[in-house]
Design a protein around this motif. Structure first.
Motif, PDB file in Angstrom:
ATOM      1  N   LEU A 132       0.834  -1.204   0.000  1.00  0.00           N
ATOM      2  CA  LEU A 132       0.000   0.000   0.000  1.00  0.00           C
ATOM      3  C   LEU A 132       0.869   1.254   0.000  1.00  0.00           C
ATOM      4  O   LEU A 132       0.587   2.217  -0.722  1.00  0.00           O
ATOM      5  CB  LEU A 132      -0.936  -0.008   1.204  1.00  0.00           C
ATOM      6  CG  LEU A 132      -1.852   1.190   1.377  1.00  0.00           C
ATOM      7  CD1 LEU A 132      -2.880   1.223   0.268  1.00  0.00           C
ATOM      8  CD2 LEU A 132      -2.544   1.129   2.717  1.00  0.00           C
ATOM      9  N   ALA A 133       1.928   1.240   0.795  1.00  0.00           N
ATOM     10  CA  ALA A 133       2.839   2.392   0.822  1.00  0.00           C
ATOM     11  C   ALA A 133       3.525   2.586  -0.530  1.00  0.00           C
ATOM     12  O   ALA A 133       3.662   3.715  -1.013  1.00  0.00           O
ATOM     13  CB  ALA A 133       3.879   2.205   1.928  1.00  0.00           C
ATOM     14  N   LEU A 134       3.927   1.485  -1.173  1.00  0.00           N
ATOM     15  CA  LEU A 134       4.570   1.592  -2.482  1.00  0.00           C
ATOM     16  C   LEU A 134       3.595   2.076  -3.548  1.00  0.00           C
ATOM     17  O   LEU A 134       3.956   2.888  -4.411  1.00  0.00           O
ATOM     18  CB  LEU A 134       5.172   0.238  -2.884  1.00  0.00           C
ATOM     19  CG  LEU A 134       6.368  -0.229  -2.067  1.00  0.00           C
ATOM     20  CD1 LEU A 134       6.804  -1.620  -2.505  1.00  0.00           C
ATOM     21  CD2 LEU A 134       7.514   0.747  -2.173  1.00  0.00           C
ATOM     22  N   ALA A 135       2.347   1.602  -3.507  1.00  0.00           N
ATOM     23  CA  ALA A 135       1.344   2.062  -4.467  1.00  0.00           C
ATOM     24  C   ALA A 135       1.025   3.536  -4.258  1.00  0.00           C
ATOM     25  O   ALA A 135       0.826   4.284  -5.220  1.00  0.00           O
ATOM     26  CB  ALA A 135       0.075   1.222  -4.358  1.00  0.00           C
ATOM     27  N   SER A 136       1.009   3.965  -3.002  1.00  0.00           N
ATOM     28  CA  SER A 136       0.785   5.382  -2.715  1.00  0.00           C
ATOM     29  C   SER A 136       1.953   6.236  -3.207  1.00  0.00           C
ATOM     30  O   SER A 136       1.753   7.347  -3.704  1.00  0.00           O
ATOM     31  CB  SER A 136       0.593   5.600  -1.221  1.00  0.00           C
ATOM     32  OG  SER A 136      -0.515   4.878  -0.755  1.00  0.00           O
ATOM     33  N   LEU A 137       3.170   5.709  -3.090  1.00  0.00           N
ATOM     34  CA  LEU A 137       4.335   6.410  -3.603  1.00  0.00           C
ATOM     35  C   LEU A 137       4.255   6.561  -5.109  1.00  0.00           C
ATOM     36  O   LEU A 137       4.559   7.623  -5.658  1.00  0.00           O
ATOM     37  CB  LEU A 137       5.614   5.666  -3.204  1.00  0.00           C
ATOM     38  CG  LEU A 137       6.910   6.287  -3.709  1.00  0.00           C
ATOM     39  CD1 LEU A 137       7.612   6.977  -2.555  1.00  0.00           C
ATOM     40  CD2 LEU A 137       7.788   5.252  -4.318  1.00  0.00           C
ATOM     41  N   VAL A 138       3.821   5.499  -5.789  1.00  0.00           N
ATOM     42  CA  VAL A 138       3.671   5.567  -7.244  1.00  0.00           C
ATOM     43  C   VAL A 138       2.632   6.613  -7.620  1.00  0.00           C
ATOM     44  O   VAL A 138       2.818   7.377  -8.570  1.00  0.00           O
ATOM     45  CB  VAL A 138       3.297   4.179  -7.826  1.00  0.00           C
ATOM     46  CG1 VAL A 138       2.897   4.280  -9.275  1.00  0.00           C
ATOM     47  CG2 VAL A 138       4.452   3.217  -7.666  1.00  0.00           C
ATOM     48  N   PHE A 139       1.527   6.677  -6.866  1.00  0.00           N
ATOM     49  CA  PHE A 139       0.513   7.684  -7.166  1.00  0.00           C
ATOM     50  C   PHE A 139       1.033   9.097  -6.898  1.00  0.00           C
ATOM     51  O   PHE A 139       0.814  10.005  -7.689  1.00  0.00           O
ATOM     52  CB  PHE A 139      -0.756   7.438  -6.350  1.00  0.00           C
ATOM     53  CG  PHE A 139      -1.784   8.518  -6.534  1.00  0.00           C
ATOM     54  CD1 PHE A 139      -2.488   8.610  -7.724  1.00  0.00           C
ATOM     55  CD2 PHE A 139      -2.015   9.450  -5.546  1.00  0.00           C
ATOM     56  CE1 PHE A 139      -3.416   9.611  -7.910  1.00  0.00           C
ATOM     57  CE2 PHE A 139      -2.946  10.454  -5.724  1.00  0.00           C
ATOM     58  CZ  PHE A 139      -3.645  10.536  -6.915  1.00  0.00           C
ATOM     59  N   HIS A 140       1.706   9.265  -5.788  1.00  0.00           N
ATOM     60  CA  HIS A 140       2.183  10.593  -5.406  1.00  0.00           C
ATOM     61  C   HIS A 140       3.218  11.122  -6.399  1.00  0.00           C
ATOM     62  O   HIS A 140       3.216  12.308  -6.737  1.00  0.00           O
ATOM     63  CB  HIS A 140       2.756  10.551  -3.998  1.00  0.00           C
ATOM     64  CG  HIS A 140       3.186  11.882  -3.477  1.00  0.00           C
ATOM     65  ND1 HIS A 140       2.291  12.894  -3.201  1.00  0.00           N
ATOM     66  CD2 HIS A 140       4.422  12.375  -3.208  1.00  0.00           C
ATOM     67  CE1 HIS A 140       2.952  13.953  -2.776  1.00  0.00           C
ATOM     68  NE2 HIS A 140       4.249  13.664  -2.764  1.00  0.00           N
ATOM     69  N   TRP A 141       4.109  10.275  -6.859  1.00  0.00           N
ATOM     70  CA  TRP A 141       5.160  10.685  -7.799  1.00  0.00           C
ATOM     71  C   TRP A 141       4.873  10.163  -9.207  1.00  0.00           C
ATOM     72  O   TRP A 141       5.788   9.808  -9.938  1.00  0.00           O
ATOM     73  CB  TRP A 141       6.517  10.181  -7.329  1.00  0.00           C
ATOM     74  CG  TRP A 141       7.079  10.934  -6.177  1.00  0.00           C
ATOM     75  CD1 TRP A 141       6.683  12.150  -5.715  1.00  0.00           C
ATOM     76  CD2 TRP A 141       8.154  10.522  -5.340  1.00  0.00           C
ATOM     77  NE1 TRP A 141       7.447  12.527  -4.647  1.00  0.00           N
ATOM     78  CE2 TRP A 141       8.351  11.550  -4.385  1.00  0.00           C
ATOM     79  CE3 TRP A 141       8.959   9.404  -5.294  1.00  0.00           C
ATOM     80  CZ2 TRP A 141       9.337  11.471  -3.415  1.00  0.00           C
ATOM     81  CZ3 TRP A 141       9.932   9.330  -4.324  1.00  0.00           C
ATOM     82  CH2 TRP A 141      10.115  10.353  -3.388  1.00  0.00           C
ATOM     83  N   ARG A 142       3.620  10.110  -9.608  1.00  0.00           N
ATOM     84  CA  ARG A 142       3.248   9.558 -10.911  1.00  0.00           C
ATOM     85  C   ARG A 142       3.813  10.352 -12.086  1.00  0.00           C
ATOM     86  O   ARG A 142       3.946   9.829 -13.179  1.00  0.00           O
ATOM     87  CB  ARG A 142       1.743   9.447 -11.031  1.00  0.00           C
ATOM     88  CG  ARG A 142       1.024  10.762 -11.023  1.00  0.00           C
ATOM     89  CD  ARG A 142      -0.480  10.562 -10.981  1.00  0.00           C
ATOM     90  NE  ARG A 142      -1.169  11.829 -10.858  1.00  0.00           N
ATOM     91  CZ  ARG A 142      -1.429  12.459  -9.724  1.00  0.00           C
ATOM     92  NH1 ARG A 142      -1.055  11.901  -8.578  1.00  0.00           N
ATOM     93  NH2 ARG A 142      -2.061  13.610  -9.699  1.00  0.00           N
ATOM     94  N   ASN A 143       4.176  11.608 -11.871  1.00  0.00           N
ATOM     95  CA  ASN A 143       4.759  12.409 -12.955  1.00  0.00           C
ATOM     96  C   ASN A 143       6.181  11.960 -13.292  1.00  0.00           C
ATOM     97  O   ASN A 143       6.707  12.348 -14.321  1.00  0.00           O
ATOM     98  CB  ASN A 143       4.765  13.888 -12.573  1.00  0.00           C
ATOM     99  CG  ASN A 143       3.363  14.422 -12.427  1.00  0.00           C
ATOM    100  OD1 ASN A 143       2.430  13.924 -13.053  1.00  0.00           O
ATOM    101  ND2 ASN A 143       3.203  15.440 -11.598  1.00  0.00           N
ATOM    102  N   TYR A 144       6.795  11.176 -12.433  1.00  0.00           N
ATOM    103  CA  TYR A 144       8.140  10.669 -12.667  1.00  0.00           C
ATOM    104  C   TYR A 144       8.123   9.244 -13.208  1.00  0.00           C
ATOM    105  O   TYR A 144       9.109   8.527 -13.120  1.00  0.00           O
ATOM    106  CB  TYR A 144       8.953  10.720 -11.364  1.00  0.00           C
ATOM    107  CG  TYR A 144       9.123  12.107 -10.833  1.00  0.00           C
ATOM    108  CD1 TYR A 144      10.064  12.962 -11.366  1.00  0.00           C
ATOM    109  CD2 TYR A 144       8.297  12.573  -9.821  1.00  0.00           C
ATOM    110  CE1 TYR A 144      10.197  14.248 -10.884  1.00  0.00           C
ATOM    111  CE2 TYR A 144       8.422  13.860  -9.329  1.00  0.00           C
ATOM    112  CZ  TYR A 144       9.391  14.691  -9.871  1.00  0.00           C
ATOM    113  OH  TYR A 144       9.511  15.967  -9.401  1.00  0.00           O
TER     114      TYR A 144
END
Length: 160
Positions: free
Chosen positions: A143-155
């Protein structure tokens, strides 16, 4: 200590590091959704039995006739999330759906752990509250990794 923290924050501002973290997180979440999703699609009867037990344990006996359809939908969704996360397709919506899906898994696992600790009897004899708690911790990390992907989706760096 404060200086070390500021150095770490400055390193995370680096776009190359962010791209690398997003790529690795995306691959981890994608592969760890893809493999169980594939296994569930290959064995829909086993998924149906487990879905029956979850529905019965959660007191949703009204949905028992639909358990086969629910298990196929859940395994298909998990497989599609894994494919999209691995390939980097539609990363905004994929990461939102993955976050919701993993959050639902955590809530369901935590609820059934307290209400029905013997939900896996007959399927796996080696499962215990400790390994089931490890599964919850595993889902929290995902869940933390998926949230990281969402938060930094522009990268995001996609394969397509």
């Amino acid at each position: 200590m404060r200086k070390k923290l500021s150095v770490l924050i400055n390193k995370l501002k680096n776009t190359t590091l962010r791209k690398t973290l997003v790529f690795i997180s995306r691959l981890i979440v994608g592969l760890l959704c893809l493999i169980p999703g594939y296994e569930s699609i290959v064995d829909p009867v086993g998924s149906n039995i487990l879905c029956d037990r979850y529905l019965h344990c959660l007191g949703l006996d009204v949905l028992l006739p639909l358990s086969y359809i629910i298990s196929v939908i859940i395994s298909s969704l998990q497989f599609v999330i894994g494919v999209c996360m691995t390939l980097g397709a539609r990363i905004k919506w994929t990461s939102i759906i993955a976050t919701i899906f993993l959050l639902a898994q955590i809530v369901t696992a935590a609820t059934t752990l307290h209400q029905c600790p013997d939900i896996y009897d007959g399927i796996k004899r080696t499962i215990s509250a400790h390994t089931f708690g490890g599964s919850i911790a595993h889902n929290i990390i995902l869940l933390a990794l998926a949230s990281l992907v969402f938060h930094w989706r522009n990268y995001n760096i996609g394969f397509y």
